[in-house]
Write a protein that holds these residues in place. Structure first.
Motif, mmCIF file in Angstrom:
data_model
loop_
_atom_site.group_PDB
_atom_site.id
_atom_site.type_symbol
_atom_site.label_atom_id
_atom_site.label_comp_id
_atom_site.label_asym_id
_atom_site.label_seq_id
_atom_site.Cartn_x
_atom_site.Cartn_y
_atom_site.Cartn_z
ATOM 1 N N MET A 83 68.261 17.853 2.109
ATOM 2 C CA MET A 83 67.728 16.903 1.362
ATOM 3 C C MET A 83 68.373 15.330 1.978
ATOM 4 S SD MET A 83 66.849 16.118 -2.347
ATOM 5 C CE MET A 83 66.076 14.657 -2.578
ATOM 6 N N ASP A 84 67.471 14.602 2.151
ATOM 7 C CA ASP A 84 67.822 13.447 3.027
ATOM 8 C C ASP A 84 68.566 12.361 1.812
ATOM 9 O OD1 ASP A 84 67.982 11.111 4.701
ATOM 10 O OD2 ASP A 84 66.030 10.486 4.414
ATOM 11 N N ASP A 85 69.668 11.760 2.249
ATOM 12 C CA ASP A 85 70.585 11.019 1.423
ATOM 13 C C ASP A 85 69.948 9.474 0.932
ATOM 14 O OD1 ASP A 85 71.282 10.182 3.667
ATOM 15 O OD2 ASP A 85 73.231 9.925 3.515
ATOM 16 N N LEU A 86 69.172 9.265 1.717
ATOM 17 C CA LEU A 86 68.369 8.033 1.448
ATOM 18 C C LEU A 86 67.046 8.133 1.202
ATOM 19 C CD1 LEU A 86 68.641 4.760 1.773
ATOM 20 C CD2 LEU A 86 67.899 5.064 4.172
ATOM 21 N N CYS A 87 66.613 7.247 -0.206
ATOM 22 C CA CYS A 87 65.274 7.219 -0.514
ATOM 23 C C CYS A 87 64.519 6.176 0.191
ATOM 24 C CB CYS A 87 65.165 7.116 -1.852
ATOM 25 S SG CYS A 87 63.506 6.716 -2.589
ATOM 26 N N ALA A 88 63.542 6.262 0.973
ATOM 27 C CA ALA A 88 63.028 5.370 1.746
ATOM 28 C C ALA A 88 62.186 4.363 1.101
ATOM 29 C CB ALA A 88 62.029 6.173 2.807
ATOM 30 N N TRP A 125 75.672 16.036 -7.522
ATOM 31 C CA TRP A 125 74.535 15.814 -7.035
ATOM 32 C C TRP A 125 73.416 15.371 -8.233
ATOM 33 C CZ3 TRP A 125 69.670 17.624 -7.338
ATOM 34 C CH2 TRP A 125 68.543 16.918 -6.691
ATOM 35 N N VAL A 126 73.677 16.327 -9.212
ATOM 36 C CA VAL A 126 72.648 16.146 -10.323
ATOM 37 C C VAL A 126 72.931 14.858 -10.921
ATOM 38 C CG1 VAL A 126 72.175 17.017 -12.759
ATOM 39 C CG2 VAL A 126 72.425 18.520 -10.889
ATOM 40 N N ALA A 127 73.876 14.443 -11.282
ATOM 41 C CA ALA A 127 74.365 12.880 -11.599
ATOM 42 C C ALA A 127 73.998 12.062 -10.913
ATOM 43 C CB ALA A 127 75.856 12.886 -12.039
ATOM 44 N N VAL A 128 74.020 11.906 -9.737
ATOM 45 C CA VAL A 128 73.738 11.014 -8.574
ATOM 46 C C VAL A 128 72.232 11.137 -8.448
ATOM 47 C CG1 VAL A 128 73.846 10.238 -6.136
ATOM 48 C CG2 VAL A 128 75.719 10.850 -7.363
ATOM 49 N N HIS A 129 71.630 12.173 -8.532
ATOM 50 C CA HIS A 129 69.988 12.408 -8.393
ATOM 51 C C HIS A 129 69.601 11.749 -9.632
ATOM 52 C CE1 HIS A 129 66.101 13.947 -7.714
ATOM 53 N NE2 HIS A 129 66.040 14.352 -8.653
ATOM 54 N N THR A 130 70.220 11.901 -10.850
ATOM 55 C CA THR A 130 69.490 10.992 -12.160
ATOM 56 C C THR A 130 69.647 9.670 -11.926
ATOM 57 O OG1 THR A 130 70.184 13.219 -13.248
ATOM 58 C CG2 THR A 130 69.450 11.229 -14.732
ATOM 59 N N VAL A 131 70.681 9.024 -11.471
ATOM 60 C CA VAL A 131 70.851 7.855 -11.260
ATOM 61 C C VAL A 131 69.511 7.360 -10.312
ATOM 62 C CG1 VAL A 131 72.043 5.785 -10.463
ATOM 63 C CG2 VAL A 131 73.180 7.532 -11.707
ATOM 64 N N HIS A 132 69.563 8.215 -9.456
ATOM 65 C CA HIS A 132 68.198 7.710 -8.417
ATOM 66 C C HIS A 132 66.812 7.518 -9.233
ATOM 67 C CE1 HIS A 132 65.025 8.916 -5.506
ATOM 68 N NE2 HIS A 132 65.205 7.802 -5.318
ATOM 69 N N GLU A 133 66.836 8.711 -9.983
ATOM 70 C CA GLU A 133 65.287 8.801 -10.735
ATOM 71 C C GLU A 133 65.299 7.646 -11.689
ATOM 72 O OE1 GLU A 133 62.885 11.411 -11.981
ATOM 73 O OE2 GLU A 133 63.149 11.868 -9.846
ATOM 74 N N ARG A 161 66.819 4.688 -11.321
ATOM 75 C CA ARG A 161 66.420 3.067 -10.487
ATOM 76 C C ARG A 161 65.181 3.148 -10.080
ATOM 77 N NH1 ARG A 161 70.443 1.394 -5.623
ATOM 78 N NH2 ARG A 161 68.494 1.024 -4.476
ATOM 79 N N HIS A 162 64.871 4.246 -9.293
ATOM 80 C CA HIS A 162 63.509 4.473 -8.844
ATOM 81 C C HIS A 162 62.288 3.980 -9.989
ATOM 82 C CE1 HIS A 162 61.191 6.022 -5.286
ATOM 83 N NE2 HIS A 162 60.243 5.921 -6.104
ATOM 84 N N HIS A 163 62.441 4.743 -10.966
ATOM 85 C CA HIS A 163 61.107 4.618 -11.682
ATOM 86 C C HIS A 163 61.273 3.308 -12.538
ATOM 87 C CE1 HIS A 163 59.578 8.345 -10.625
ATOM 88 N NE2 HIS A 163 60.577 8.989 -11.290
ATOM 89 N N LEU A 164 62.640 2.825 -12.803
ATOM 90 C CA LEU A 164 62.735 1.306 -13.273
ATOM 91 C C LEU A 164 61.732 0.460 -12.234
ATOM 92 C CD1 LEU A 164 63.660 -0.565 -15.433
ATOM 93 C CD2 LEU A 164 65.607 -0.696 -14.214
ATOM 94 N N GLN A 165 62.054 0.459 -11.083
ATOM 95 C CA GLN A 165 61.514 -0.271 -10.004
ATOM 96 C C GLN A 165 60.053 -0.079 -10.267
ATOM 97 O OE1 GLN A 165 63.268 -0.177 -5.967
ATOM 98 N NE2 GLN A 165 61.246 0.169 -5.237
ATOM 99 N N ASP A 166 59.435 1.368 -10.386
ATOM 100 C CA ASP A 166 57.851 1.763 -10.400
ATOM 101 C C ASP A 166 57.347 0.757 -11.587
ATOM 102 O OD1 ASP A 166 58.120 3.383 -8.232
ATOM 103 O OD2 ASP A 166 58.395 5.075 -9.517
ATOM 104 N N MET A 167 58.290 0.646 -12.604
ATOM 105 C CA MET A 167 57.615 0.059 -13.897
ATOM 106 C C MET A 167 57.683 -1.507 -13.687
ATOM 107 S SD MET A 167 59.985 2.008 -16.795
ATOM 108 C CE MET A 167 59.445 1.131 -18.069
ATOM 109 N N ARG A 168 58.785 -1.902 -13.072
ATOM 110 C CA ARG A 168 58.779 -3.327 -12.829
ATOM 111 C C ARG A 168 57.529 -3.837 -11.747
ATOM 112 N NH1 ARG A 168 65.152 -3.947 -12.787
ATOM 113 N NH2 ARG A 168 65.541 -4.473 -14.909
ATOM 114 N N GLY A 169 57.230 -3.121 -10.957
ATOM 115 C CA GLY A 169 56.329 -3.315 -9.854
ATOM 116 C C GLY A 169 54.959 -3.423 -10.527
ATOM 117 N N GLN A 170 54.756 -2.365 -11.305
ATOM 118 C CA GLN A 170 53.474 -2.551 -11.903
ATOM 119 C C GLN A 170 53.189 -3.559 -12.723
ATOM 120 O OE1 GLN A 170 51.829 1.094 -13.456
ATOM 121 N NE2 GLN A 170 53.331 2.193 -12.503
#
Length: 164
Positions: free
Chosen positions: A1-6, A143-151, A153-162
């Motif tokens: 699994m890549d360690d950076l979300c593009a 990893w589960v904890a860090v992945h959940t932070v990513h989820e 952060r990523h989806h908050l960005q999705d929400m704000r972008g819309q």
């Protein structure tokens, strides 16, 4: 699994796992704040994207599912978790029809519940599960904890972008 979300620039750093509970609580508060903004939260701006309300419901459910997975990994190190059915939940639970005020409260409550479990991991951070996304793989609770932070952060960005 890549360690950076593009897409969002999040970098997976397992050393950040012990701060995940606080990050998740803070991000859930930001999600709740977005749900308190005026505007149409339930309409999808593009067919391939969920609406801001749907993303918030998804995050609420992610926090609850991850909580149960972590608790099970503490009892049964190495268990195989099942998919949460993220795409079917949108329709099955009627995400777009839910009350944004209720979801705001629920997402912060779910983050508190999950954060409590992470805060109490002690020596179990290296317990593992076979995680189902994106492909089945062994994942530590770090990893589960860090992945959940990513989820979050990523989806908050999705929400704000819309809503921008």
């Amino acid at each position: 699994m890549d360690d950076l979300c593009a897409e969002c620039g999040f970098r997976y750093d397992l050393d950040d796992a012990t701060a995940a509970a606080g990050d998740i609580r803070r991000l859930a508060g930001e999600v709740a704040a977005v749900l308190g903004t005026p505007g149409d939260l339930a309409t999808r701006r593009r067919p391939e994207l969920w609406s801001p309300l749907e993303y918030a419901c998804h995050l609420r459910d992610v926090f609850l599912v991850q909580r149960e997975r972590v608790l099970q990994a503490r009892r049964d190190n190495g268990f195989v978790c099942v998919t949460m059915g993220r795409d079917v939940r949108v329709e099955h639970e009627g995400y777009a029809e839910q009350n944004p005020d209720d979801v705001a409260r629920q997402v912060t409550d779910a983050a508190q519940l999950f954060g409590n479990v992470l805060d109490r991991l002690g020596d179990d951070w290296d317990n593992e599960m076979v995680y189902s996304w994106p492909e089945p793989h062994r994942a530590s609770l770090r990893w589960v904890a860090v992945h959940t932070v990513h989820e979050a952060r990523h989806h908050l960005q999705d929400m704000r972008g819309q809503l921008a």
